[in-house]
Design an enzyme around this catalytic site. Structure first.
Site, PDB file in Angstrom:
ATOM      1  N   TRP A 173      13.108  21.664 -10.869  1.00 13.95           N
ATOM      2  CA  TRP A 173      13.442  21.460 -12.289  1.00 13.95           C
ATOM      3  C   TRP A 173      12.381  22.031 -13.200  1.00 13.95           C
ATOM      4  O   TRP A 173      12.661  22.380 -14.340  1.00 13.95           O
ATOM      5  CB  TRP A 173      13.889  20.036 -12.599  1.00 13.95           C
ATOM      6  N   ASP A 226       8.375  10.305 -10.516  1.00 18.27           N
ATOM      7  CA  ASP A 226       7.943   9.789  -9.213  1.00 18.27           C
ATOM      8  C   ASP A 226       7.526   8.312  -9.134  1.00 18.27           C
ATOM      9  O   ASP A 226       8.086   7.553  -8.362  1.00 18.27           O
ATOM     10  CB  ASP A 226       6.774  10.624  -8.685  1.00 18.27           C
ATOM     11  N   GLU A 236       0.090  18.043 -18.871  1.00 12.19           N
ATOM     12  CA  GLU A 236       1.252  17.562 -18.110  1.00 12.19           C
ATOM     13  C   GLU A 236       1.827  16.309 -18.784  1.00 12.19           C
ATOM     14  O   GLU A 236       3.029  16.175 -18.955  1.00 12.19           O
ATOM     15  CB  GLU A 236       0.778  17.251 -16.683  1.00 12.19           C
TER      16      GLU A 236
HETATM   17  C1  2M8 Z   1       5.595  15.787  -9.939  1.00 16.29           C
HETATM   18  O1  2M8 Z   1       6.087  15.585  -8.624  1.00 16.29           O
HETATM   19  C2  2M8 Z   1       5.434  16.121  -7.454  1.00 16.29           C
HETATM   20  C3  2M8 Z   1       6.335  15.815  -6.265  1.00 16.29           C
HETATM   21  O2  2M8 Z   1       7.546  16.497  -6.404  1.00 16.29           O
HETATM   22  C4  2M8 Z   1       4.059  15.564  -7.200  1.00 16.29           C
HETATM   23  O3  2M8 Z   1       3.631  14.621  -7.878  1.00 16.29           O
HETATM   24  O4  2M8 Z   1       3.382  16.075  -6.309  1.00 16.29           O
HETATM   25  C5  2M8 Z   1       6.670  15.246 -10.905  1.00 16.29           C
HETATM   26  O5  2M8 Z   1       6.181  15.132 -12.207  1.00 16.29           O
HETATM   27  C6  2M8 Z   1       7.892  16.158 -10.877  1.00 16.29           C
HETATM   28  O6  2M8 Z   1       8.823  15.761 -11.826  1.00 16.29           O
HETATM   29  C7  2M8 Z   1       7.494  17.611 -11.111  1.00 16.29           C
HETATM   30  O7  2M8 Z   1       8.623  18.428 -10.911  1.00 16.29           O
HETATM   31  C8  2M8 Z   1       6.369  18.065 -10.177  1.00 16.29           C
HETATM   32  C9  2M8 Z   1       5.814  19.440 -10.527  1.00 16.29           C
HETATM   33  O8  2M8 Z   1       5.479  19.519 -11.905  1.00 16.29           O
HETATM   34  O9  2M8 Z   1       5.281  17.135 -10.217  1.00 16.29           O
END
Ligand code: 2M8
Length: 466
Positions: A53, A196, A434
């Protein structure tokens, strides 16, 4: 990619109609720095692979700078699509530095375990909210705004190539992820929600018993943030990794997962994005002259999705709630996910008013302590709220984008405009972080996050065209 392409195509004029002048070129610079040949890292060190996404949001930002590169972003993502139609949540970058992100491709082992996984690309076995059709449509709209025939024809052929990919992705979600025909998507892991460590998942996750045979692992994410409490806890990570282990034991087979998996939740935010994405898909279907039978399916998914969300409405909290299929209970916690019906659209006047009242209340954007009137990811009135921890409270610019876009579609331009301006002001002060501490506005997490820059570009483009 031509590294300078993005900056060259930057609009000369700075943000007319709202926004801060320097945000525009800085956002483009973040995307350029995080960009590899045909796709963009969500952040330079914390996230060195392609996320599903994130790439959709990135493409909708890139659509204003370089439509070819925007299309390429999604084409690269589509190259990891599974035979079932699933778009995986991560496509691994074989050139990422060793020990930079965990769980890595080896841990997922998806192509060895499932014949549905692609052979050429290494991917995770999960998926994420389907923003992609919305991004594809944005690329088309941006080409239309430019009005050059050559760009339009390129965009048209991109739409034609994307349509079957998107249709099979949405069909996968409407069938394999909703065998009950409820209109709501079942997720197998908090990572699928994209939010998450949101308290939305606390109860379900706490009921997951981590097996003693969880293979050992080392987290690398904590090395990339200044304070580990901004990231999910080790207990949460154990459960995340245990769920992953169980999915592998089921060889990523949907029927098997449905039989045995302890984390099966109807995610209202994910489901609402699917409804909005199906609306976008209908418009794409029109441009490419898609089969009428398929369009009929899409219409029925929209209808079913909205009806499913309405059934998850909580009259007391005036929000929509996720539903745990194992415990057979809703998750009674107030988070941005609760605004799902606003994102899905097609609301009655009464429901719209309810949602706006909740949004403006002290439980969300009307909280008098906030640095900017932007909704915290979890309501400050919730016991699970934490202002610095990831999805437990900080403000996320992508979530603001979703709400802004939904407010516009709901016929609420003034509220939408406030959200757009406040988000841009926040970014002008705090950079392309972020996420942000809601009361102080302090930038948290990764500092050059691609999707934050991308939504800034879309916000600025909207300011220029209004
Ligand atoms: C975060 O998720 C990843 C796992 O998929 C992580 O924490 O390692 C979340 O904020 C998710 O929504 C986002 O797509 C990803 C990458 O920005 O980071």
């Amino acid at each position: 990619m031509d590294e300078d392409q993005i900056s060259e195509s930057l609009p000369e004029q700075s943000a007319a109609g709202g926004g801060t002048p320097q945000v525009d070129p800085q956002a483009a610079r973040v995307l350029r720095r995080n960009s590899l040949e045909s796709w963009t890292r969500p952040a330079p060190t914390l996230y060195p692979h392609q996320w599903s996404w994130d790439s959709a949001f990135i493409a909708l930002g890139l659509a204003h700078l370089d439509d070819r590169r925007a299309a390429q972003e999604l084409e690269t993502l589509f190259s990891g699509q599974w035979a079932t139609g699933k778009l995986p949540h991560i496509i691994f970058n074989p050139d990422a530095p060793p020990k930079s992100y965990f769980p890595d491709a080896e841990r997922w082992n998806s192509s060895a375990l499932s014949s549905d996984a692609p052979d050429e690309r290494q991917t995770s076995g999960l998926c994420q909210p389907p923003v992609h059709a919305i991004a594809v449509l944005r690329i088309w709209e941006a080409a239309q705004n430019r009005g050059e025939e050559r760009r339009l024809s390129l965009a048209r052929s991109f739409l034609s190539q994307s349509y079957p990919r998107l249709f099979s992705w949405h069909r996968y979600l409407a069938t394999a992820r909703d065998p009950e025909g409820s209109g709501l998507v079942t997720i197998y892991h908090p990572w699928e929600s994209g939010t998450d460590n949101s308290p939305r998942w606390d109860e379900t996750l706490e009921a997951v018993e981590v097996g003693e045979d969880l293979p050992p692992y080392t987290r690398y994410d904590l090395e990339h943030v200044s304070d580990p409490s901004q990231r999910p806890s080790n207990e949460e990570y154990d459960r995340y990794l245990w769920l992953l282990e169980l999915l592998k034991r089921a060889r990523y087979e949907e029927a098997e997962i449905y039989e045995s998996h302890p984390f099966l939740v109807k995610d209202v935010l994910f489901s609402s994005i699917l409804v909005a994405a199906n609306e976008a898909l209908l418009k794409i279907a029109e441009v490419v002259g898609a089969d009428e039978g398929e369009r009929e399916h899409v219409r029925s998914w929209i209808k079913r999705g909205r009806e499913g969300l309405e059934k998850r409405w909580d009259e007391e909290l005036k929000l929509c709630l996720d539903y745990d299929l194992r415990a057979e209970e809703p998750a009674r916690v107030r988070t941005v996910g609760g605004f799902a019906p606003l994102i899905a659209g097609g609301l009655s006047q009464e429901r719209l008013e309810d949602l706006l009242k909740t949004l403006d209340s002290p439980a969300f954007a009307g909280n008098p302590e906030l640095r900017w009137s932007l909704p915290p990811s979890t309501s400050p009135e919730e016991p699970g709220f934490h202002p610095r921890s990831y999805w437990r409270g900080p403000v996320w610019p992508v979530a603001n984008w979703l709400l802004w876009w939904s407010l516009l579609r709901a016929g609420e331009p003034e509220r939408a405009e406030r959200m757009r301006r406040e988000t841009l002001d926040q970014l002008a002060e705090g950079g392309f972080a972020e996420y942000f501490e809601p009361f102080t506005g302090e930038a948290l997490g990764s500092s050059d996050q691609s999707w934050t820059a991308a939504v800034a570009l879309d916000f600025l483009a909207a300011g220029r065209s209004s």
